[in-house]
Design an enzyme around this catalytic site. Structure first.
Site, PDB file in Angstrom:
ATOM      1  NE  ARG A  35      -4.321  -1.575   1.538  1.00  0.00           N
ATOM      2  CZ  ARG A  35      -5.201  -2.169   2.325  1.00  0.00           C
ATOM      3  NH1 ARG A  35      -5.026  -2.179   3.631  1.00  0.00           N
ATOM      4  NH2 ARG A  35      -6.261  -2.745   1.815  1.00  0.00           N
ATOM      5  CE  LYS A 217     -21.971 -14.393   7.299  1.00  0.00           C
ATOM      6  NZ  LYS A 217     -21.982 -13.376   8.376  1.00  0.00           N
ATOM      7  N   GLY A 370     -10.233  -8.523  -0.863  1.00  0.00           N
ATOM      8  CA  GLY A 370      -9.021  -8.605  -0.059  1.00  0.00           C
ATOM      9  C   GLY A 370      -8.345  -9.960  -0.097  1.00  0.00           C
ATOM     10  N   GLY A 393     -12.906  -4.013   0.046  1.00  0.00           N
ATOM     11  CA  GLY A 393     -14.297  -3.557   0.126  1.00  0.00           C
ATOM     12  C   GLY A 393     -14.634  -2.523  -0.934  1.00  0.00           C
TER      13      GLY A 393
HETATM   14  P1  ADP Z   1     -12.587 -11.697  -0.414  1.00  0.00           P
HETATM   15  O1  ADP Z   1     -11.843 -11.045   0.744  1.00  0.00           O
HETATM   16  O2  ADP Z   1     -11.676 -11.971  -1.568  1.00  0.00           O
HETATM   17  O3  ADP Z   1     -13.805 -10.904  -0.806  1.00  0.00           O
HETATM   18  P2  ADP Z   1     -14.003 -13.489   1.377  1.00  0.00           P
HETATM   19  O4  ADP Z   1     -13.581 -12.639   2.525  1.00  0.00           O
HETATM   20  O5  ADP Z   1     -15.423 -13.516   1.011  1.00  0.00           O
HETATM   21  O6  ADP Z   1     -13.106 -13.134   0.079  1.00  0.00           O
HETATM   22  O7  ADP Z   1     -13.634 -15.014   1.671  1.00  0.00           O
HETATM   23  C1  ADP Z   1     -12.333 -15.448   1.945  1.00  0.00           C
HETATM   24  C2  ADP Z   1     -12.345 -16.603   2.904  1.00  0.00           C
HETATM   25  O8  ADP Z   1     -13.201 -17.629   2.477  1.00  0.00           O
HETATM   26  C3  ADP Z   1     -10.971 -17.233   3.037  1.00  0.00           C
HETATM   27  O9  ADP Z   1     -10.502 -17.028   4.339  1.00  0.00           O
HETATM   28  C4  ADP Z   1     -11.192 -18.704   2.747  1.00  0.00           C
HETATM   29  O10 ADP Z   1     -10.496 -19.580   3.614  1.00  0.00           O
HETATM   30  C5  ADP Z   1     -12.679 -18.852   2.960  1.00  0.00           C
HETATM   31  N1  ADP Z   1     -13.227 -20.004   2.233  1.00  0.00           N
HETATM   32  C6  ADP Z   1     -13.218 -20.225   0.915  1.00  0.00           C
HETATM   33  N2  ADP Z   1     -13.791 -21.404   0.610  1.00  0.00           N
HETATM   34  C7  ADP Z   1     -14.182 -21.960   1.782  1.00  0.00           C
HETATM   35  C8  ADP Z   1     -14.833 -23.179   2.142  1.00  0.00           C
HETATM   36  N3  ADP Z   1     -15.213 -24.050   1.223  1.00  0.00           N
HETATM   37  N4  ADP Z   1     -15.062 -23.388   3.458  1.00  0.00           N
HETATM   38  C9  ADP Z   1     -14.690 -22.489   4.391  1.00  0.00           C
HETATM   39  N5  ADP Z   1     -14.091 -21.336   4.104  1.00  0.00           N
HETATM   40  C10 ADP Z   1     -13.819 -21.061   2.827  1.00  0.00           C
HETATM   41 MG    MG Z   2     -12.237 -11.032   2.862  1.00  0.00          MG
END
Ligand code: ADP
Ligand code: MG
Length: 412
Positions: A35, A217, A370, A393
């Site tokens: 960053r 989620k 992220g 975000g």
């Molecule tokens: P981003 O930050 O890229 O938007 P998220 O915060 O939504 O992504 O999700 C990232 C997390 O999701 C990671 O910590 C990863 O371990 C978890 N994850 C991905 N697939 C699974 C799964 N099948 N079961 C549990 N956790 C998962």
């Molecule tokens: Mg995340």
């Protein structure tokens, strides 16, 4: 909207720049200086033009709101402030700029004013963490006025904070605009907007447009899914998120992560998408999420056995996803395909990286989010994307709000 290139006559001018120096730290050291690096082109450009550069950034959290609600004590706040002292960034910034960086351990008052006013042309001042101020996240007008008073010009280059209307991201430019003073975006914000806008304003030549979604989620991403469903030709869904969708289809998902509250929403999406949502056919499963010795790991197709949870997409799904990706002219990716933090469950996320690498020079490919960006970097695929957003975000809000962010809109 003015960009930094439009700012010509900056000699002797005080330019307040909102940067994103919210670096991850470990044991009082910067763990990843990405960053800080990302802000260098803007800072260097301003210094070369003879400006007196005043840098504002937040670092970490200070829970003023929870203190007010009695959920945190003053001691908690003191500890957070101690942990998130922005002084740790000054030495690294100085190395990257190749010049001295002044630091002021105050965000208002005599010490702050003096430090700003003592700046000479081509000098730079880093101000203590903006979140040391209660009013920062509330966009308190008095606070914004204190900072705006030191600015002849405001430059926004904190893309990762552009989705927040705080005193330093929104209050300052609002005041300056009212006074007829210039406000502009920096190089980083300019680049982020140009790339992410392309994923929002889709041209025919960008089709097929494929979105890849994963992560944890569904609830967190409902607006993103809604927006992408309108724009994309296909939406590939992996990660924990896919089990909520598969359950909505009537599949058995064992003890996989289920976003219960989003089940109805998932059903509705599947109906409306009419086959445009692509779900995994097989999964890597385990009986223990925790990496204990002797845990069972295998691959299953279709329904999951009881007592097991899906932690990555399986090889068949990876192949199917790669095939769809190979035909894309544009890709937007958010969310890892599995628990990429554990070696055993990285293959799905890597397979998607490989499929995107194969598109290099043939399609426009963007990653926002992220954890996904962290995975790409960790696996060494950063150079294979057209753009990997620095704003987790903020990049998602940009997609879901059709290109609008408060910290960007106020510059217009
Ligand atoms: P981003 O930050 O890229 O938007 P998220 O915060 O939504 O992504 O999700 C990232 C997390 O999701 C990671 O910590 C990863 O371990 C978890 N994850 C991905 N697939 C699974 C799964 N099948 N079961 C549990 N956790 C998962
Ligand atoms: Mg995340």
């Amino acid at each position: 909207m003015l960009t930094i290139k439009d700012l010509k006559d900056l000699h002797g001018k005080k330019v307040v720049v909102r940067v994103d120096f919210n670096v991850p730290q470990k044991d009082g050291k910067i763990r990843d200086d990405n960053r800080v690096r990302a802000a260098i082109p803007t800072i260097k450009d301003l210094l070369a033009k003879g400006a007196r550069v005043i840098l504002l950034s937040h670092l970490g959290k200070v829970d003023w709101k929870k203190l007010a609600k009695g959920e945190k004590t003053q001691e908690d706040i003191d500890a957070q402030m101690k942990k998130n002292n922005l002084a740790i960034v000054a030495p690294r910034l100085s190395e990257l700029l190749g010049q001295k960086v002044n630091f002021v351990n105050a965000t208002r008052g005599e010490e702050f004013d003096k430090a700003c006013e003592a700046l000479k042309d081509g000098e730079v001042l880093l101000v203590q963490n903006t979140r040391y101020e209660k009013g920062e996240e509330k966009n308190n007008p008095e606070l914004a006025a204190i900072w705006a008073k030191q600015a002849d010009v405001f430059v926004m280059d904190a893309f990762g904070s552009a989705h927040r209307a705080h005193a330093s991201t929104y209050g300052i430019p609002e005041i300056l605009k009212g006074e007829g003073k210039p406000v502009a975006c920096g190089y980083l914000v300019e680049k982020e907007i140009a790339n992410l806008m392309r994923c929002v304003e889709v041209k025919d030549s960008d089709r097929p447009y494929v979105a890849i979604l994963g992560g944890l989620k569904v609830t967190d991403k409902i607006q993103v899914i809604d927006s992408l469903l309108k724009k994309c030709d296909y939406i590939i869904i992996g990660g924990a998120m896919s089990y909520t969708f598969r359950k909505a289809q009537g599949a058995k998902i064992g003890k996989s992560f289920l976003d219960e509250g989003a089940l109805e929403y998932a059903k509705k999406c599947l109906e409306e998408a009419k086959g445009r949502i692509i779900l995994p056919e097989d999964s890597v499963i385990t009986d223990s999420f925790e990496p204990v010795s002797g845990r069972k790991i295998s691959v299953v197709e279709g329904d999951l056995p009881e007592g097991f949870e899906g932690v990555d997409i399986g090889p068949k799904s990876a192949k199917k996803f790669a095939e769809i990706i190979s035909k894309a002219k544009m890709v937007f990716w958010n969310g890892p395909m599995g628990v990429f933090e554990q070696d055993e469950f990285q293959a799905g996320t890597k397979a998607v990286c490989e499929a995107i690498r194969a598109l290099k020079g043939k399609a426009f490919t963007v990653c926002g989010g992220g954890d996904s960006a962290a995975a790409i970097k960790q696996f060494g695929y950063s150079e294979d994307f057209s753009h990997v957003s620095t704003g987790g975000g903020a990049s998602l809000e940009m997609i879901q709000n059709d290109g609008h962010l408060p910290g960007v809109d106020i510059l217009k």
